[in-house]
Design an enzyme around this catalytic site. Structure first.
Site, mmCIF file in Angstrom:
data_model
loop_
_atom_site.group_PDB
_atom_site.id
_atom_site.type_symbol
_atom_site.label_atom_id
_atom_site.label_comp_id
_atom_site.label_asym_id
_atom_site.label_seq_id
_atom_site.Cartn_x
_atom_site.Cartn_y
_atom_site.Cartn_z
ATOM 1 N N GLU A 143 -12.568 -87.933 17.910
ATOM 2 C CA GLU A 143 -12.809 -86.149 18.594
ATOM 3 C C GLU A 143 -13.569 -85.417 17.861
ATOM 4 O O GLU A 143 -13.455 -85.072 16.433
ATOM 5 C CB GLU A 143 -11.335 -85.593 18.420
ATOM 6 C CG GLU A 143 -10.127 -85.739 19.335
ATOM 7 C CD GLU A 143 -9.323 -85.496 19.364
ATOM 8 O OE1 GLU A 143 -9.730 -83.768 19.340
ATOM 9 O OE2 GLU A 143 -8.038 -85.466 20.051
ATOM 10 N N GLU A 191 -2.647 -88.073 16.230
ATOM 11 C CA GLU A 191 -2.711 -87.256 14.225
ATOM 12 C C GLU A 191 -1.507 -86.552 13.583
ATOM 13 O O GLU A 191 -0.732 -86.038 13.469
ATOM 14 C CB GLU A 191 -3.644 -85.766 15.144
ATOM 15 C CG GLU A 191 -4.426 -85.279 15.662
ATOM 16 C CD GLU A 191 -5.627 -84.593 15.411
ATOM 17 O OE1 GLU A 191 -4.599 -83.353 15.732
ATOM 18 O OE2 GLU A 191 -6.478 -83.958 16.059
#
Length: 832
Positions: free
Chosen positions: A258, A187
């Site tokens: 995710e 991320e």
């Protein structure tokens, strides 16, 4: 056609054109990809993955967790790799016990599943320091996660070491092993702009580093639109079927790394959850829009043992996942997702080889169809969040609950609806242990830490030292002590006046003493670590000792420039003196890292005798250690300890820390965020187990602590006339959905865990019952014969199936013919 649907269709068609260049029969060893999917050993796959972190469970739990994931329809296990666990000190490595990464990956392969390895090395994961070892902070001129030579040097060395370890064990799919995907970074786009051009260069460097490892499997970067080729950019979030803009090249597949099954919790949080209906909807949406890999984060959250959780994160992690903290199946989340995976696998040929089309069926209504190569699958979607609707599709009518997707593997038959739960429910029970609790009410001893004075501490400095740098992540605690000498004229004369100690802290918590006497405690929060402690104090003429125990509750795990985060007291003063406010910050301070009990390891058998323990009686001061012995609880169920009437501290079982506890930090609902703490059975002996507790606050009551065994032996089913038959009743023949059971009606299916049988029907109602599993109540209408029918079908059986059949359930007498009825059943499982 809406613009978003048009773009989806064009993107999917382009990816399919690229995908048809690869023959499905190619048996090349390894993993490649195209715009449609990953291609594993020459075969296309739809992949259902779940995150299970080896560090958050124990090796004896791994086989059961992996097996339950496979039974739940998963074919991939995803895990992070934890740098600060594997290299806690520079050049000193640890891959033993629950940190045995190789053993864990091999076990995944032995269960016939694939593995996805998220290397990081920054991982976040609500893990201490985001997985980065503390010693990195002390590398000269380092800047984490940037085009910074010191950081890149150590990152490359670590990544190379892990990849070599995997290659040496032949664990990559290109070597015949289970690893099919590897992730670099994590991320990064959320902080990339903070580093400007150095951030952009770092992304390119990290990508080149990964590709240069020659693993023979694809690399991914999550939430990274500018992931350099050939790295695949993936999505993280709750609704990637709607929010993901897609891969940055048409020859890359759509992967979701995710899909959050719940919300991690921090101390001070109220209960939170994500419904399985919402989770199933988002999953079906993503698959219907060209997705071919979904990972549930987490599938099993587990336990943050020791001091491994990030700042303010609870010891229990993602307990609301399909497998709860103890590894038990949380229903209906586990079962409803299992049914979803089965229904999507019935669509596999159409999804992987068919051509997509999108049809708008009305306001908030849509059909996505994959058709071709002798297969057809349809996804009928109702996006309205408040209204159920009936639609017409291919000359048939279909009922769609609000915010739901119906899956038709043959474009005709509804096999599954995301909003309509057919699978069973269950309720978790914490049952007091008769064996383990025998001695807990009386067999306690205590030892209280001495409160050090300025003269007793060696580490002197003008100002209070920064707490992260002081502790170096070796302990949560550090002492700060100073002396102030006051004359009689300095002290307040009036009876209603009193000096006040003020400590401004950058976090996370503190316990304050004056002249060895407890003053109070204070703390920040996950949202705002800083706080100001204010308490009235008693001072005397002459020298006065100000003694502060500063503490951290985990290092930060996210954000830019993590190496520049700080904690601990940074300003201290006393108000209310006759001479005015007294500023003490630059008054010369002495420091000590950790508590004496930690240094002496009095939580171990080898360290117990280094202090004098006394029986509990009278006052229980702050900073007191408590110890007792107990026998292992009966049976083989998971074990927890309920920390009733305690404050804040840490628990050790036979010398192993099971984590921090914090009962006194209440949520806005007036309850502790976490009351039960997991004790792995592998930590225990049959008898004579040592438990030691460090309690930071005053007047703790360890006598009130209870051991409990944990089960989910209360199981339920709730069925109505809109429910389809169980998904396991369906199969596929010649690409047409085929009902394989004898009865085509909906039914309540109940299955006990662990080879138990149904011993008691606790509730049964065919009517308008209310409530949830573990708390059903009768409504205004109930067919009296229902319980007798359920008992006949279920008592003494491991699994049973009760048809949703009006005539069967009312026995020729309907007490409320005008009421729309449902069947609610709750039973208890046990051994005969």
């Amino acid at each position: 056609m809406a613009m978003s649907s048009f773009l989806f269709l064009i993107t999917t068609l382009l990816s399919l054109l690229a995908s048809f260049a690869v023959a499905d029969g190619n048996k090349t060893l390894g993993v490649t990809y195209d715009g449609r999917s990953l291609i594993i050993n020459g075969k296309r796959e739809i992949l259902f993955s779940g995150s299970i972190h080896y560090t958050r469970s124990t090796p004896d739990m791994w086989p059961d967790l992996i097996q339950k994931a496979k039974q739940g329809g998963l074919n991939v296990i995803q895990t992070y790799v934890f740098w600060n666990i594997h290299e806690p000190l520079q050049g000193q490595y640890n891959f033993q016990g629950q940190y045995d990464l190789v053993k864990f990956i091999k076990m995944i392969g032995e269960h016939g599943m694939y593995a996805s390895l998220r290397l990081g090395p920054f991982i976040q994961a609500e893990w201490n320091h985001g997985g980065l070892p503390y010693w990195l902070r002390e590398v000269q001129n380092i800047t984490f996660r940037s085009d910074n030579e010191p950081f890149k040097y150590h990152m490359k060395k670590y990544v190379t070491m892990i990849i070599k370890k995997m290659k040496d064990e032949k664990l990559f799919a290109s070597q015949g092993g289970p690893i099919i995907l590897v992730q670099i970074e994590n991320e990064y786009s959320t902080i990339q702009l903070a580093y400007r051009e150095k951030g952009n260069k770092y992304v390119q460097w990290a990508g080149n580093l990964a590709v240069g490892m020659n693993t023979g499997v694809p690399w991914v970067m999550c939430k990274q639109k500018d992931a350099p080729d050939p790295i695949i950019n993936t999505c993280n979030g709750r609704y990637c079927g709607d929010t993901f803009t897609g891969p940055n090249k048409p020859n890359k597949p759509s992967l979701w790394t995710e899909n959050w099954t719940a919300q991690f919790r921090v101390y001070g949080d109220p209960p939170s959850q994500r419904s399985v209906e919402d989770l199933a909807f988002s999953t079906a949406r993503f698959i219907s829009r060209n997705g071919t890999l979904i990972n549930y984060y987490m599938y099993h959250g587990g336990t943050n043992f020791g001091r491994t959780s990030a700042n303010f994160v609870t010891t229990r992690y993602y307990d609301e996942a399909p497998l709860d903290e103890f590894g038990l199946q949380r229903e209906p989340k586990w079962g409803h997702l299992k049914d979803l995976h089965r229904s999507l696998k019935l669509c596999k040929k159409a999804l992987l080889w068919g051509y997509p089309s999108v049809q708008k069926l009305g306001q908030d209504l849509q059909a996505i169809v994959y058709e071709g190569h002798g297969a057809c699958a349809a996804f009928l979607s109702n996006n309205s969040t408040y209204m159920a609707k009936t639609i017409s599709f291919r000359r048939r009518n279909y009922y769609l609950p609000s915010k739901s997707i119906s899956i038709l593997p043959d474009c005709q038959t509804v096999v599954y609806n995301t909003q309509t739960i057919v699978s069973q429910h269950n309720s978790r029970n914490f049952v007091p242990s008769v064996v383990a609790n025998k001695r807990l009410s009386w067999d306690w001893e205590m030892y209280t830490e001495s409160i050090p004075t300025f003269e007793q501490l060696e580490n002197k400095a003008t100002n209070p030292l920064e707490l992260f740098n002081l502790t170096k992540d070796t302990t949560d605690y550090a002492w700060y002590s100073m002396i102030i000498t006051l004359g009689r004229g300095d002290l307040p004369m009036r009876a209603n006046a009193s000096p006040v100690l003020i400590v401004a802290s950058l976090g996370h918590a503190l316990v304050a003493f004056v002249n060895g006497e407890y003053v109070g405690n204070g703390h920040g929060s996950h949202l705002d670590k800083s706080f100001v402690f204010r308490k009235p104090i008693k001072l005397k003429e002459g020298p006065n000792h100000i003694q502060i125990l500063g503490s951290v509750v985990g290092f930060p795990d996210s954000g830019a420039y993590m190496e520049k985060r700080f904690a601990g007291p940074h300003r201290v003063e006393i108000l209310g003196l006759n001479t005015g406010t007294l500023e003490l910050t630059k008054n010369r301070w002495a420091h000590q890292v950790g508590l004496y009990g930690e240094e002496a390891k009095i939580f171990t058998l080898g360290g117990l005798n280094k202090v004098k323990w006394t029986k509990i009686e009278g006052k229980r001061p702050a900073l007191t250690w408590f110890k007792t012995y107990f026998d292992a609880p009966e049976g083989n169920h998971p074990i927890a300890i309920q920390m009733n009437r305690m404050g804040k501290g840490m628990i050790w079982i036979n010398g192993q820390s099971i984590g921090r506890y914090w009962i006194s930090y209440l949520s806005p609902l007036g309850q502790p965020t976490q009351s039960e703490y997991h004790i792995p059975r592998s930590y225990l002996k049959l008898t004579g187990n040592l438990m030691v507790i460090l309690e930071e606050e005053e007047e703790a009551r360890p006598e009130e602590i209870k051991f409990v065994v944990v089960d989910r032996d209360t199981i339920c089913s709730y069925i109505s006339d809109i429910h389809p038959p169980p998904v396991q009743s369906w199969g596929s023949k010649n690409n047409v959905s085929e009902y394989t059971a004898n009865n085509r009606k909906a039914s309540a299916v109940l299955t006990c865990p662990d080879f138990k049988v149904i011993t008691n029907v606790q509730f049964a109602s065919y009517g308008d019952s209310i409530g949830i599993c573990g708390g059903y109540q009768y409504g205004n209408c109930n067919a009296q014969a229902t319980k007798e029918v359920v008992e006949r079908f279920c008592l003494g059986k491991h699994t049973c199936q009760i048809p949703f059949d009006k005539e069967l359930l009312i026995r020729n007498w309907d007490p409320c013919p005008n009421v729309k009825k449902s069947l609610a059943v709750q039973v208890k499982c046990g051994f005969k």
